[in-house]
Scaffold this motif. Structure first.
Motif, short mmCIF file in Angstrom:
data_model
loop_
_atom_site.label_atom_id
_atom_site.label_comp_id
_atom_site.label_asym_id
_atom_site.label_seq_id
_atom_site.Cartn_x
_atom_site.Cartn_y
_atom_site.Cartn_z
N ASP A 162 -8.68 -30.29 -12.76
CA ASP A 162 -8.78 -29.74 -14.11
C ASP A 162 -8.93 -28.23 -14.09
O ASP A 162 -8.37 -27.53 -14.95
CB ASP A 162 -9.95 -30.40 -14.84
CG ASP A 162 -9.75 -31.89 -15.02
OD1 ASP A 162 -8.90 -32.28 -15.84
OD2 ASP A 162 -10.44 -32.66 -14.32
N ALA A 163 -9.68 -27.72 -13.11
CA ALA A 163 -9.78 -26.26 -12.97
C ALA A 163 -8.42 -25.66 -12.65
O ALA A 163 -8.06 -24.59 -13.15
CB ALA A 163 -10.80 -25.91 -11.89
N MET A 164 -7.65 -26.34 -11.81
CA MET A 164 -6.36 -25.81 -11.41
C MET A 164 -5.35 -25.83 -12.56
O MET A 164 -4.50 -24.93 -12.68
CB MET A 164 -5.82 -26.61 -10.23
CG MET A 164 -6.64 -26.48 -8.96
SD MET A 164 -6.77 -24.79 -8.33
CE MET A 164 -5.05 -24.48 -7.87
N TYR A 165 -5.42 -26.85 -13.42
CA TYR A 165 -4.44 -26.95 -14.51
C TYR A 165 -4.93 -26.32 -15.81
O TYR A 165 -4.15 -26.22 -16.77
CB TYR A 165 -4.06 -28.41 -14.74
CG TYR A 165 -3.07 -28.92 -13.70
CD1 TYR A 165 -1.70 -28.79 -13.89
CD2 TYR A 165 -3.52 -29.47 -12.51
CE1 TYR A 165 -0.80 -29.22 -12.92
CE2 TYR A 165 -2.63 -29.90 -11.53
CZ TYR A 165 -1.27 -29.77 -11.74
OH TYR A 165 -0.38 -30.19 -10.77
N ALA A 166 -6.16 -25.88 -15.86
CA ALA A 166 -6.70 -25.29 -17.09
C ALA A 166 -5.85 -24.13 -17.61
O ALA A 166 -5.57 -24.06 -18.82
CB ALA A 166 -8.15 -24.85 -16.88
N PRO A 167 -5.41 -23.19 -16.74
CA PRO A 167 -4.57 -22.10 -17.27
C PRO A 167 -3.25 -22.58 -17.85
O PRO A 167 -2.70 -21.94 -18.75
CB PRO A 167 -4.35 -21.21 -16.04
CG PRO A 167 -5.49 -21.50 -15.12
CD PRO A 167 -5.75 -22.97 -15.32
N VAL A 168 -2.74 -23.69 -17.36
CA VAL A 168 -1.49 -24.24 -17.91
C VAL A 168 -1.73 -24.71 -19.34
O VAL A 168 -0.89 -24.49 -20.22
CB VAL A 168 -0.97 -25.40 -17.04
CG1 VAL A 168 0.29 -26.00 -17.66
CG2 VAL A 168 -0.69 -24.93 -15.62
N THR A 169 -2.87 -25.33 -19.58
CA THR A 169 -3.16 -25.77 -20.95
C THR A 169 -3.22 -24.58 -21.90
O THR A 169 -2.78 -24.69 -23.05
CB THR A 169 -4.48 -26.57 -21.03
OG1 THR A 169 -5.60 -25.71 -20.78
CG2 THR A 169 -4.49 -27.71 -20.03
N THR A 170 -3.76 -23.46 -21.45
CA THR A 170 -3.80 -22.28 -22.33
C THR A 170 -2.39 -21.78 -22.62
O THR A 170 -2.09 -21.34 -23.72
CB THR A 170 -4.63 -21.13 -21.72
OG1 THR A 170 -3.94 -20.51 -20.64
CG2 THR A 170 -6.00 -21.61 -21.27
N ARG A 171 -1.50 -21.85 -21.64
CA ARG A 171 -0.12 -21.42 -21.86
C ARG A 171 0.56 -22.31 -22.90
O ARG A 171 1.25 -21.82 -23.79
CB ARG A 171 0.67 -21.51 -20.55
CG ARG A 171 0.32 -20.46 -19.52
CD ARG A 171 1.11 -20.78 -18.25
NE ARG A 171 1.14 -19.66 -17.33
CZ ARG A 171 0.26 -19.47 -16.36
NH1 ARG A 171 -0.75 -20.31 -16.20
NH2 ARG A 171 0.37 -18.43 -15.54
N PHE A 172 0.38 -23.62 -22.77
CA PHE A 172 1.01 -24.54 -23.71
C PHE A 172 0.51 -24.28 -25.13
O PHE A 172 1.28 -24.37 -26.10
CB PHE A 172 0.74 -25.99 -23.31
CG PHE A 172 1.51 -26.46 -22.10
CD1 PHE A 172 2.40 -25.62 -21.45
CD2 PHE A 172 1.35 -27.74 -21.62
CE1 PHE A 172 3.14 -26.05 -20.35
CE2 PHE A 172 2.07 -28.19 -20.51
CZ PHE A 172 2.97 -27.34 -19.87
N ILE A 173 -0.78 -23.95 -25.26
CA ILE A 173 -1.34 -23.66 -26.59
C ILE A 173 -0.87 -22.30 -27.08
O ILE A 173 -0.43 -22.17 -28.24
CB ILE A 173 -2.87 -23.74 -26.55
CG1 ILE A 173 -3.32 -25.19 -26.31
CG2 ILE A 173 -3.47 -23.20 -27.84
CD1 ILE A 173 -4.81 -25.34 -26.05
N THR A 174 -0.93 -21.29 -26.23
CA THR A 174 -0.54 -19.94 -26.63
C THR A 174 0.89 -19.88 -27.13
O THR A 174 1.19 -19.22 -28.13
CB THR A 174 -0.71 -18.97 -25.44
OG1 THR A 174 -2.10 -18.80 -25.16
CG2 THR A 174 -0.09 -17.60 -25.74
N TYR A 175 1.79 -20.56 -26.43
CA TYR A 175 3.22 -20.47 -26.74
C TYR A 175 3.74 -21.66 -27.54
O TYR A 175 4.96 -21.81 -27.71
CB TYR A 175 4.02 -20.29 -25.45
CG TYR A 175 3.64 -19.02 -24.73
CD1 TYR A 175 4.10 -17.78 -25.15
CD2 TYR A 175 2.79 -19.06 -23.63
CE1 TYR A 175 3.74 -16.62 -24.49
CE2 TYR A 175 2.42 -17.90 -22.96
CZ TYR A 175 2.90 -16.68 -23.40
OH TYR A 175 2.53 -15.52 -22.75
#
Length: 217
Positions: A162-175
């Motif tokens: 979850d720590a490793m994929y957390a930044p990906v979730t922010t990308r999906f939300i941001t864009y």
């Protein structure tokens, strides 16, 4: 005994810094944050993903540990009670595998959708080359959520994955990346996770010391 230090960069843009910081929080290790100066020389090195910057870097009890997965394994050895990896050996191997996959791959996604916690797009054109990365990430999430029951990738509590994929979730939300309902729900689980809320609030309060970056660092 000297306090542990975590060297990080921008909380707005640095996905790797976020991962290292989340791992320390999950392990229960209190750290003093040390920011890399955002001068022109460091900015150039960050843009080139230069190993000489060593971000994030954990300094603790005489050890200096850089590379996010190395930090994860170090903390898992030191704080087994934090359960950074699943208890079941099969699930543990699965967790390590998908964490390694995000650590070394998905370069098209990284360049097409750089992490930026200060913007929010209602619609954003996603480079076609990033689509296979998005599809693979969704497949990883779907397998984990269906196998282990959610709301985190390996069950009720967050793990290294979850720590490793957390930044990906922010990308999906941001864009505003179109994803399945299950993936959207997972993104919200991470967004509402207390350490992520804390990090985002700090990012929003962060001074604009560098131009918006076009690549991940």
């Amino acid at each position: 005994m000297a306090k542990a230090t975590l060297t990080i960069s921008s909380k707005t843009y640095s996905a790797w810094s976020l991962r290292g910081w989340l791992l320390c929080r999950m392990a229960g290790l209190e750290v003093e944050e040390k920011r890399v100066e955002n001068n022109a020389a460091n900015r150039a090195e960050l843009l080139l993903l230069s190993p000489s910057v060593l971000v994030p870097r954990l300094t603790h009890q005489g050890a200096s540990v850089w590379d996010t997965l190395a930090i994860a394994e170090y903390l898992n050895e030191l704080y087994p009670q934090a359960h950074l990896l699943p208890a079941d050996p099969i699930a543990r191997a699965h967790c390590r595998s998908i964490s390694g996959e995000i650590h070394s791959g998905f370069t098209n996604l990284r360049s097409a959708l750089p992490m930026n916690l200060k913007v929010s797009h209602q619609k954003f054109p996603v480079f076609s080359g990033a689509r296979p990365d998005i599809e693979r990430i969704e497949a990883i999430w779907q397998e984990c959520l269906s196998t282990y029951g959610g709301p985190f990738l390996f069950g009720a509590e967050p793990t290294i994955a979850d720590a490793m994929y957390a930044p990906v979730t922010t990308r999906f939300i941001t864009y505003a990346v179109p994803v399945s309902p299950a993936s959207a729900a997972y993104c919200q689980t991470i967004a509402q996770w207390a350490p992520m809320v804390e990090w985002r609030e700090a990012a929003l309060a962060e001074a604009e010391e560098m131009e918006e970056l076009e690549v991940e660092f």
